[in-house]
Design a protein around this motif. Structure first.
Motif, PDB file in Angstrom:
ATOM      1  N   PHE A 278       0.829  -1.206   0.000  1.00  0.00           N
ATOM      2  CA  PHE A 278       0.000   0.000   0.000  1.00  0.00           C
ATOM      3  C   PHE A 278       0.865   1.258   0.000  1.00  0.00           C
ATOM      4  O   PHE A 278       1.766   1.412   0.827  1.00  0.00           O
ATOM      5  N   THR A 279       0.612   2.159  -0.922  1.00  0.00           N
ATOM      6  CA  THR A 279       1.226   3.487  -0.946  1.00  0.00           C
ATOM      7  C   THR A 279       0.180   4.466  -1.459  1.00  0.00           C
ATOM      8  O   THR A 279      -0.618   4.127  -2.346  1.00  0.00           O
ATOM      9  N   ARG A 280       0.180   5.673  -0.902  1.00  0.00           N
ATOM     10  CA  ARG A 280      -0.765   6.691  -1.367  1.00  0.00           C
ATOM     11  C   ARG A 280      -0.099   8.063  -1.298  1.00  0.00           C
ATOM     12  O   ARG A 280       0.297   8.533  -0.237  1.00  0.00           O
ATOM     13  N   LEU A 281       0.042   8.678  -2.447  1.00  0.00           N
ATOM     14  CA  LEU A 281       0.617  10.008  -2.536  1.00  0.00           C
ATOM     15  C   LEU A 281      -0.416  11.012  -2.041  1.00  0.00           C
ATOM     16  O   LEU A 281      -1.543  11.055  -2.545  1.00  0.00           O
ATOM     17  N   LEU A 282      -0.047  11.809  -1.031  1.00  0.00           N
ATOM     18  CA  LEU A 282      -1.008  12.742  -0.453  1.00  0.00           C
ATOM     19  C   LEU A 282      -1.349  13.851  -1.439  1.00  0.00           C
ATOM     20  O   LEU A 282      -0.510  14.318  -2.201  1.00  0.00           O
ATOM     21  N   LYS A 283      -2.593  14.278  -1.383  1.00  0.00           N
ATOM     22  CA  LYS A 283      -3.051  15.336  -2.270  1.00  0.00           C
ATOM     23  C   LYS A 283      -3.925  16.312  -1.486  1.00  0.00           C
ATOM     24  O   LYS A 283      -4.415  16.000  -0.397  1.00  0.00           O
ATOM     25  N   ILE A 284      -4.100  17.480  -2.031  1.00  0.00           N
ATOM     26  CA  ILE A 284      -5.052  18.454  -1.513  1.00  0.00           C
ATOM     27  C   ILE A 284      -6.115  18.622  -2.584  1.00  0.00           C
ATOM     28  O   ILE A 284      -5.816  19.043  -3.707  1.00  0.00           O
ATOM     29  N   GLY A 285      -7.351  18.264  -2.254  1.00  0.00           N
ATOM     30  CA  GLY A 285      -8.391  18.239  -3.270  1.00  0.00           C
ATOM     31  C   GLY A 285      -8.101  17.125  -4.254  1.00  0.00           C
ATOM     32  O   GLY A 285      -7.906  15.979  -3.870  1.00  0.00           O
ATOM     33  N   GLU A 286      -8.019  17.466  -5.529  1.00  0.00           N
ATOM     34  CA  GLU A 286      -7.740  16.486  -6.566  1.00  0.00           C
ATOM     35  C   GLU A 286      -6.306  16.568  -7.078  1.00  0.00           C
ATOM     36  O   GLU A 286      -5.951  15.891  -8.038  1.00  0.00           O
ATOM     37  N   SER A 287      -5.485  17.394  -6.433  1.00  0.00           N
ATOM     38  CA  SER A 287      -4.125  17.630  -6.940  1.00  0.00           C
ATOM     39  C   SER A 287      -3.071  17.085  -5.985  1.00  0.00           C
ATOM     40  O   SER A 287      -3.191  17.215  -4.761  1.00  0.00           O
ATOM     41  N   PHE A 288      -2.049  16.456  -6.555  1.00  0.00           N
ATOM     42  CA  PHE A 288      -0.876  16.071  -5.777  1.00  0.00           C
ATOM     43  C   PHE A 288      -0.038  17.329  -5.573  1.00  0.00           C
ATOM     44  O   PHE A 288       0.332  18.003  -6.537  1.00  0.00           O
ATOM     45  N   VAL A 289       0.251  17.645  -4.330  1.00  0.00           N
ATOM     46  CA  VAL A 289       0.979  18.879  -4.042  1.00  0.00           C
ATOM     47  C   VAL A 289       2.189  18.570  -3.169  1.00  0.00           C
ATOM     48  O   VAL A 289       2.127  17.698  -2.294  1.00  0.00           O
ATOM     49  N   PRO A 290       3.296  19.261  -3.386  1.00  0.00           N
ATOM     50  CA  PRO A 290       4.464  19.060  -2.527  1.00  0.00           C
ATOM     51  C   PRO A 290       4.290  19.780  -1.204  1.00  0.00           C
ATOM     52  O   PRO A 290       3.351  20.577  -1.021  1.00  0.00           O
ATOM     53  N   LEU A 291       5.195  19.500  -0.287  1.00  0.00           N
ATOM     54  CA  LEU A 291       5.204  20.233   0.973  1.00  0.00           C
ATOM     55  C   LEU A 291       5.384  21.718   0.706  1.00  0.00           C
ATOM     56  O   LEU A 291       6.143  22.112  -0.181  1.00  0.00           O
ATOM     57  N   ALA A 292       4.694  22.540   1.479  1.00  0.00           N
ATOM     58  CA  ALA A 292       4.868  23.983   1.380  1.00  0.00           C
ATOM     59  C   ALA A 292       6.260  24.360   1.879  1.00  0.00           C
ATOM     60  O   ALA A 292       6.906  23.609   2.616  1.00  0.00           O
ATOM     61  N   SER A 293       6.712  25.538   1.487  1.00  0.00           N
ATOM     62  CA  SER A 293       8.070  25.976   1.841  1.00  0.00           C
ATOM     63  C   SER A 293       8.307  25.971   3.341  1.00  0.00           C
ATOM     64  O   SER A 293       9.369  25.555   3.810  1.00  0.00           O
ATOM     65  N   ASP A 294       7.313  26.432   4.138  1.00  0.00           N
ATOM     66  CA  ASP A 294       7.527  26.476   5.583  1.00  0.00           C
ATOM     67  C   ASP A 294       7.541  25.079   6.185  1.00  0.00           C
ATOM     68  O   ASP A 294       8.283  24.799   7.132  1.00  0.00           O
TER      69      ASP A 294
END
Length: 223
Positions: free
Chosen positions: A119-135
């Motif tokens: 099992f692996t799941r790439l985290l997303k926000i809404g329907e988009s895969f997003v990287p970690l924010a700068s902070d």
């Protein structure tokens, strides 16, 4: 997340980038040239079975094409546990059930994940895969090192009902602490990862109450 986690311009010395990350993590503005140096590869969070973080990092690196993954790691924290009556140094997962992949080729990472049976799941926000924010990324980079993604243990004292951290990565960041377990040398903290509040633990040794610590000893602990 293996290897270098960013591409550095020759005009931006490694130490300057490191110091800028730390300043940014503490709320100061990061100069544009350092921002660009950090932005070459993005950090993505992947959910995996708890306890299998290191195994999945190895699998992701093995399955991804050469050069697709710059670094894959499960951040950890250092603490001490009592075994057979003695305190021993141990490392524990900082984010159980998650690994971080550093890559500029998300498409190749996704392709590799599809080939992994676990099992692996790439985290997303809404329907988009997003990287970690700068902070969010800056906090991890400021407290760990590439190749050794472990948050060192902090040392503190109790001042009434509050914790005062004398040394270690939590010094000056007491606001992150929600509670402590003095018997297990742990501080419970809340972080934001991909827009989600995440509760986790880091190592914190409480050496006494503030009024009971001689000034000379307190100064030595702060170094």
């Amino acid at each position: 997340l293996r290897g270098s986690c960013h591409v550095q311009s020759p005009a931006v010395p490694r130490e300057r980038i490191r110091l800028s990350r730390m300043a940014y993590a503490y709320g100061e503005a990061m100069p544009r040239e350092e921002e660009e140096a950090m932005a070459a590869a993005s950090w993505y969070v992947i959910q995996v079975p708890t306890g299998a973080e290191r195994k999945l990092c190895d699998l992701i690196e093995h399955m991804a094409p050469e050069g697709a993954v710059e670094e894959c790691f499960s951040p950890r924290y250092a603490t001490q546990m009592k075994r057979a009556g003695e305190w021993v140094d141990v490392e524990k997962p900082l984010l159980p059930g998650y690994v971080i992949v550093v890559s500029s080729r998300l498409d190749l990472v996704i392709r590799a994940l599809r080939e992994i049976p676990e099992f692996t799941r790439l985290l997303k926000i809404g329907e988009s895969f997003v990287p970690l924010a700068s902070d969010e990324r800056a906090w991890i980079e400021a407290l760990t090192n590439n190749g050794s993604r472990c948050v060192d243990m902090s040392v503190g004292v109790m001042d009434g009902e509050h914790v005062v951290v004398l040394s270690g990565p939590l010094r000056g960041r007491e606001a992150l602490i929600t509670s402590v377990n003095r018997h297990k040398n742990l501080a419970f903290v809340e972080l934001e990862i991909c827009g989600r509040r995440v509760a986790t633990k880091v190592g914190l040794g409480i050496v006494g109450r503030r009024e009971d610590i001689p000034a000379s000893k307190g100064d030595s602990l702060r170094r």
